[in-house]
Design a protein around this motif. Structure first.
Motif: not given
Length: 63
Positions: A3-4, A31-34, A45-46, A50-54
């Motif tokens: 996913l990453t 999008a650029a910040v992400l 970043a972790p 984690g938020a993206i995974s959630s």
């Protein structure tokens, strides 16, 4: 992990398209910040990963 990598590729493509078209609005900036935080692996970043995974897990449960 898959996913990453997919998210980095998708964000990179989005940033390239937005740069080539010349748009500078809130969504291209996000999008650029992400993309930057995903690649940089800074101290925050972790938390972002984690938020993206959630969010990804939440979306996968919807379908």
């Amino acid at each position: 992990m898959a996913l990453t990598v997919s998210l980095v590729v998708l964000a990179g493509i989005a940033v390239l398209v937005l740069l080539r078209t010349g748009y500078l609005r809130i969504w291209p900036a996000l999008a650029a910040v992400l993309f930057g935080f995903t690649l940089a692996s800074t101290g925050i970043a972790p938390a972002i990963s984690g938020a993206i995974s959630s969010v990804a897990g939440w979306i996968s449960q919807l379908g």
